[in-house]
Design a protein around this motif. Structure first.
Motif, PDB file in Angstrom:
ATOM      1  N   ILE A 135      -9.025 -44.313 -56.515  1.00 61.40           N
ATOM      2  CA  ILE A 135     -10.495 -44.544 -56.209  1.00 61.40           C
ATOM      3  C   ILE A 135     -11.247 -44.565 -57.340  1.00 61.40           C
ATOM      4  O   ILE A 135     -12.309 -44.805 -57.493  1.00 61.40           O
ATOM      5  CB  ILE A 135     -10.706 -43.841 -54.877  1.00 61.40           C
ATOM      6  N   VAL A 136     -10.728 -43.428 -58.494  1.00 61.21           N
ATOM      7  CA  VAL A 136     -11.875 -43.073 -59.425  1.00 61.21           C
ATOM      8  C   VAL A 136     -11.415 -44.118 -60.577  1.00 61.21           C
ATOM      9  O   VAL A 136     -10.435 -44.305 -61.082  1.00 61.21           O
ATOM     10  CB  VAL A 136     -11.234 -41.578 -60.149  1.00 61.21           C
ATOM     11  N   GLU A 137     -12.492 -44.859 -61.101  1.00 66.08           N
ATOM     12  CA  GLU A 137     -12.129 -46.038 -61.713  1.00 66.08           C
ATOM     13  C   GLU A 137     -12.540 -45.573 -63.278  1.00 66.08           C
ATOM     14  O   GLU A 137     -11.859 -46.358 -64.160  1.00 66.08           O
ATOM     15  CB  GLU A 137     -13.321 -47.115 -61.574  1.00 66.08           C
TER      16      GLU A 137
ATOM     17  N   PRO B 169     -20.388 -37.184 -49.303  1.00 63.73           N
ATOM     18  CA  PRO B 169     -19.871 -37.581 -50.553  1.00 63.73           C
ATOM     19  C   PRO B 169     -18.341 -38.121 -50.275  1.00 63.73           C
ATOM     20  O   PRO B 169     -18.210 -38.455 -49.264  1.00 63.73           O
ATOM     21  CB  PRO B 169     -19.595 -36.055 -51.377  1.00 63.73           C
ATOM     22  N   PRO B 170     -17.609 -38.508 -51.481  1.00 58.17           N
ATOM     23  CA  PRO B 170     -16.270 -38.924 -51.245  1.00 58.17           C
ATOM     24  C   PRO B 170     -15.362 -37.880 -50.583  1.00 58.17           C
ATOM     25  O   PRO B 170     -15.368 -36.653 -50.627  1.00 58.17           O
ATOM     26  CB  PRO B 170     -15.761 -39.004 -52.640  1.00 58.17           C
ATOM     27  N   LEU B 171     -14.622 -38.549 -49.191  1.00 59.25           N
ATOM     28  CA  LEU B 171     -13.579 -37.445 -48.637  1.00 59.25           C
ATOM     29  C   LEU B 171     -12.322 -37.993 -48.464  1.00 59.25           C
ATOM     30  O   LEU B 171     -12.148 -39.150 -48.561  1.00 59.25           O
ATOM     31  CB  LEU B 171     -14.508 -37.203 -47.206  1.00 59.25           C
ATOM     32  N   GLN B 172     -11.663 -37.540 -47.739  1.00 64.32           N
ATOM     33  CA  GLN B 172     -10.057 -37.681 -47.389  1.00 64.32           C
ATOM     34  C   GLN B 172      -9.878 -37.838 -46.004  1.00 64.32           C
ATOM     35  O   GLN B 172     -10.494 -37.088 -45.369  1.00 64.32           O
ATOM     36  CB  GLN B 172      -9.450 -36.374 -48.018  1.00 64.32           C
ATOM     37  N   GLY B 173      -9.314 -38.968 -45.769  1.00 68.71           N
ATOM     38  CA  GLY B 173      -8.940 -39.206 -44.311  1.00 68.71           C
ATOM     39  C   GLY B 173      -7.501 -38.771 -43.937  1.00 68.71           C
ATOM     40  O   GLY B 173      -6.607 -37.996 -44.746  1.00 68.71           O
TER      41      GLY B 173
ATOM     42  N   TYR C 223     -11.608 -41.586 -49.596  1.00 60.05           N
ATOM     43  CA  TYR C 223     -12.547 -42.732 -49.262  1.00 60.05           C
ATOM     44  C   TYR C 223     -14.104 -42.372 -49.437  1.00 60.05           C
ATOM     45  O   TYR C 223     -14.298 -41.362 -49.535  1.00 60.05           O
ATOM     46  CB  TYR C 223     -12.381 -43.406 -47.792  1.00 60.05           C
ATOM     47  N   GLN C 224     -14.847 -43.738 -49.908  1.00 59.43           N
ATOM     48  CA  GLN C 224     -16.141 -43.230 -50.393  1.00 59.43           C
ATOM     49  C   GLN C 224     -16.923 -44.480 -49.487  1.00 59.43           C
ATOM     50  O   GLN C 224     -16.295 -45.450 -48.917  1.00 59.43           O
ATOM     51  CB  GLN C 224     -16.515 -43.371 -51.861  1.00 59.43           C
TER      52      GLN C 224
ATOM     53  N   TYR D 289     -13.808 -46.499 -44.882  1.00 62.35           N
ATOM     54  CA  TYR D 289     -14.289 -45.267 -44.937  1.00 62.35           C
ATOM     55  C   TYR D 289     -14.865 -44.861 -43.445  1.00 62.35           C
ATOM     56  O   TYR D 289     -14.558 -43.758 -42.881  1.00 62.35           O
ATOM     57  CB  TYR D 289     -15.628 -45.147 -45.857  1.00 62.35           C
ATOM     58  N   ASP D 290     -15.451 -45.914 -42.896  1.00 64.87           N
ATOM     59  CA  ASP D 290     -16.154 -45.516 -41.454  1.00 64.87           C
ATOM     60  C   ASP D 290     -14.868 -45.363 -40.637  1.00 64.87           C
ATOM     61  O   ASP D 290     -15.119 -44.200 -39.681  1.00 64.87           O
ATOM     62  CB  ASP D 290     -16.930 -46.811 -41.058  1.00 64.87           C
ATOM     63  N   ALA D 291     -13.793 -46.007 -40.638  1.00 58.64           N
ATOM     64  CA  ALA D 291     -12.486 -45.931 -39.758  1.00 58.64           C
ATOM     65  C   ALA D 291     -11.876 -44.385 -40.103  1.00 58.64           C
ATOM     66  O   ALA D 291     -11.592 -43.697 -39.145  1.00 58.64           O
ATOM     67  CB  ALA D 291     -11.720 -46.967 -39.845  1.00 58.64           C
ATOM     68  N   ALA D 292     -11.898 -44.113 -41.277  1.00 56.39           N
ATOM     69  CA  ALA D 292     -11.097 -42.777 -41.806  1.00 56.39           C
ATOM     70  C   ALA D 292     -11.917 -41.631 -41.037  1.00 56.39           C
ATOM     71  O   ALA D 292     -11.445 -40.881 -40.742  1.00 56.39           O
ATOM     72  CB  ALA D 292     -10.829 -42.857 -43.320  1.00 56.39           C
ATOM     73  N   MET D 293     -13.036 -41.642 -41.457  1.00 57.78           N
ATOM     74  CA  MET D 293     -14.150 -40.353 -40.899  1.00 57.78           C
ATOM     75  C   MET D 293     -14.078 -40.453 -39.481  1.00 57.78           C
ATOM     76  O   MET D 293     -14.157 -39.370 -39.107  1.00 57.78           O
ATOM     77  CB  MET D 293     -15.436 -40.510 -41.619  1.00 57.78           C
ATOM     78  N   THR D 294     -14.137 -41.574 -38.772  1.00 62.79           N
ATOM     79  CA  THR D 294     -14.255 -41.515 -37.295  1.00 62.79           C
ATOM     80  C   THR D 294     -13.043 -40.928 -36.803  1.00 62.79           C
ATOM     81  O   THR D 294     -12.969 -40.323 -35.893  1.00 62.79           O
ATOM     82  CB  THR D 294     -14.557 -42.795 -36.792  1.00 62.79           C
TER      83      THR D 294
END
Length: 705
Positions: free
Chosen positions: A221-223, A582-586, A592-593, A599-604
């Motif tokens: 994810i880091v470009e 900030p960027p976070l982990q699912g 995900y960022q 991102y919405d699904a992973a955080m939910t």
């Protein structure tokens, strides 16, 4: 006016002693029209070669929030030193001019191409490794299950202060401090993220310095790659050597205290826009807080990202940052070049556009919409559209509560604000221009039409603490009075960082010891007992306050977890802000960022299934029922289409095109409440483009159980 910066340039030079008193490297001043700009090095008119001695400091970061085999996880830049020395930062490379030189020298010569014999070089460095411990609450580590790469998120002010506790004054030298795979947040608030570093003068030691990260083996994810962050911060330092990174100013503003150089406020190029409303970059060389270049395409809370310039050497390929040249900010004139970017001359093809005199609309202002809101029909299905209402007027005409679109099911009035002189006390007054008696009638009117009207406590930028019994009593008294006087259905807690921060040593969310948190739990239960079982309580944490509790627990990270756990039996819903994070982990082990349905699904799903708090299996946060969970969005940041896709994904399991996240429950969560928005006012001002799409979508789903 921009035209004042299109005059002929003249050159002025401060005496070397005066310049060095403001740092540890030589500087010169260049005057353009009525403005002066300070640069690192010597006056181009002198046609001299300046070599700046450097101290290269590879940093090993040790993270107390992540343990492996009982030892703190470490990210070390020691192995990155040889690659930095072999890169165009220190080694010569043939840039577009055909001349072989270092990156910074080539950038400055692209700025002042007429100075043929003028060079500014970095001397061979002295290398001094240091080690810095990152305590719990000052940063965390994210890892990728797919490639094993790790990236850290760290408080940059904390790191700078710790760094210069180990480095005395370096007379005449530039300190180049190097971290490995680390991104940063500012203002000790992880929602003010992300940058790859900073630069300027350290106020404690007087050292001129650049702090940046070297990127190698990062998650996909880091470009950005290798020396790209370092070249970005070096470029900004040489264009802004008197910057004090510990002096901050409001967003979209810069001051002479924070920056030696203040440019006309500039807009990000449209071709690099992310679609986020409000693309003013500020008035510094880099954007406020983040030091991002105009060529960076990311927005707040993402990892910085931009198309690099690939420098292919005999032994390797390095990725250099494309930066805006002086003439992009102030226009070309005699003495400067005609190009706007470096090293890629096509990265910026036109001069900067100025920011509007007044940046955007006041948040919450709502012009009369040109379309009508859609009417809601049918019985309630358990899915709700939740929004914050501010009622701010436009052109002197307030937005009345009774005029809220019928698509909104839960209306949260913002805000009851903390009393700065009386801890625990909150005050509420209807918005300017709205009569209190009329407002009370409007609350009753909305409730008679089946709407829930709540009062939100706190708000962004407000600090709240409840450290003792006296403040708890003031909280209970003031909130009870507000709810009773206006007839609200309940309260919403919006105490953002650093409010309700977890104290050091408080490690168990099930048995918290932080006084403000313990007292808040007690107060919420008393309020619920006082008003009865229909009294609503909602939490609207920032991403740092619940999802960030997965990689780290302490300080701002996970600070709402004790509240959610202790009040789960009386809690109406939680709607995490999927825009203030900030960027976070699912749960799938990937990072995900914000800005995607993934991102919405992973955080939910973190909320729905639970997770090991701080990565510790001994502290598992049990998931909440879907009927207690909503997702928070920001109008103008998330597009209506993005929100629509996210709701379909989470509620029905229908994944958007190009989605990579896999739901742990493939059929989705049909009992999940729905979507929250900040703000109802902004939706109205945009012609109901959110509520007219998302409201009917939510109300059209099968009824939840």
């Amino acid at each position: 006016m921009r035209s004042t910066f299109l005059c002929l340039f003249s050159l002025l030079v401060f005496p070397l002693q005066a310049a060095q008193a403001q740092g540890t490297v030589p500087v010169f001043t260049h005057t353009a029209g009525q403005a002066s700009y300070t640069f690192t090095g010597s006056d181009p008119a002198q046609q001299t070669v300046t070599t700046i001695p450097t101290l290269l400091v590879p940093i090993t970061l040790s993270f107390e929030a992540k343990k492996i085999g009982g030892k703190s996880f470490e990210l070390s830049a020691d192995a990155d030193v040889p690659r930095v020395l072999g890169s165009p930062v220190y080694s010569k490379f043939a840039f577009a001019s055909g001349e072989r030189t270092q990156y910074i020298d080539a950038m400055l010569r692209a700025t002042f191409p007429a100075a043929k014999g003028w060079h500014t070089l970095l001397g061979k460095p002295q290398v001094k490794p240091v080690k810095i411990t990152i305590p719990v609450g000052y940063g965390y580590v994210l890892t990728s299950k797919k490639n094993g790469g790790a990236v850290a998120v760290v408080d940059i002010e904390f790191l700078q202060k710790e760094l210069f506790k180990q480095l005395p004054k370096q007379d005449g030298k530039l300190v180049i401090a190097l971290t490995h795979n680390t991104t940063y947040y500012a203002l000790s608030d992880a929602t003010v993220c992300c940058s790859w570093g900073t630069h300027g003068i350290d106020s404690a030691t007087g050292n001129s310095f650049v702090l940046a990260s070297y990127l190698h083996g990062t998650p996909a994810i880091v470009e950005d790659r290798d020396v790209q962050p370092l070249t970005a911060q070096l470029a900004e330092f040489f264009y802004d050597p008197l910057h004090d990174p510990l002096v901050t100013t409001p967003m979209f503003q810069q001051s002479s205290a924070a920056h030696g150089n203040v440019f006309p406020r500039w807009m990000r190029p449209a071709s690099l826009s992310t679609g986020e409303e409000g693309s003013c970059g500020g008035s510094g060389v880099g954007s406020t807080y983040f030091n991002l270049q105009p060529t960076d395409t990311n927005h707040k809370n993402d990892f910085p990202a931009s198309k690099p310039f690939a420098a292919r050497t005999k032994n390797d390929t390095y990725h250099l940052q494309n930066v805006a040249l002086l003439q992009w900010y102030v226009g070309s004139s005699e003495g400067t070049g005609s190009r706007f970017s470096f090293p890629d001359l096509q990265a910026l093809t036109a001069a900067a556009a100025p920011c509007p005199t007044r940046f955007g609309r006041r948040e919450g202002s709502s012009p009369e919409p040109s379309v009508e809101p859609k009417q809601q029909s049918g019985a309630s299905n358990g899915h709700e559209l939740i929004g914050y209402w501010t009622g701010h007027s436009r052109a002197g005409v307030p937005f009345q509560l009774r005029d809220v679109s019928p698509q909104w099911d839960v209306i949260i009035v913002a805000f009851a604000s903390p009393d700065k002189t009386s801890p625990g006390t909150l005050h509420f007054h209807p918005p300017v221009g709205i009569d209190p008696a009329q407002f009370k009638q409007d609350v009753a009117y909305m409730k008679s039409h089946g709407k829930k009207v709540m009062i939100s406590l706190g708000g962004g930028g407000q600090f709240f603490t409840m450290p003792d019994a006296e403040s708890t009593e003031r909280f209970l008294s003031s909130v009870t009075s507000i709810v009773s006087e206006y007839g609200f259905d309940g309260i919403d807690l919006d105490f953002e960082s650093p409010s309700l921060s977890i104290d050091a040593g408080d490690t168990d969310f099930k048995h918290p010891t932080t006084p403000s948190i313990v007292n808040m739990i007690s107060a919420l239960r008393k309020l619920h007992d006082h008003f009865g079982p229909s009294f609503m309580i909602s939490l609207v944490p920032e991403g740092t306050q619940i999802p960030s509790g997965y990689p780290s627990y302490g300080g701002q990270f996970g600070s709402y977890l004790p509240l959610a756990y202790a009040t789960r039996d009386i809690l109406s819903f939680v709607d995490v802000q999927d825009y203030n994070t900030p960027p976070l982990q699912g749960l799938d082990g990937e990072i995900y960022q914000i800005g995607s349905a993934d991102y919405d699904a992973a955080m939910t799903e973190l909320l729905l299934h639970g997770f090991n708090v701080g990565g510790n299996p001994a502290h598992f946060f049990p998931g909440l029922p879907a009927r207690q969970v909503a997702v928070g969005f920001l109008t103008g940041y998330s597009t209506p289409q993005h929100v629509s896709e996210a709701m379909d994904f989470i509620i029905t399991g229908k994944a958007p095109v190009n989605s990579t996240y896999k739901l742990r429950k493939p059929g989705g969560y049909p009992d999940m409440i729905g979507a929250m928005f900040w703000t109802i006012d902004a939706d109205r001002g945009s012609g109901y483009k959110y509520s007219n799409l998302i409201g009917p979508q939510l109300h059209g789903y099968p009824a939840s159980k």
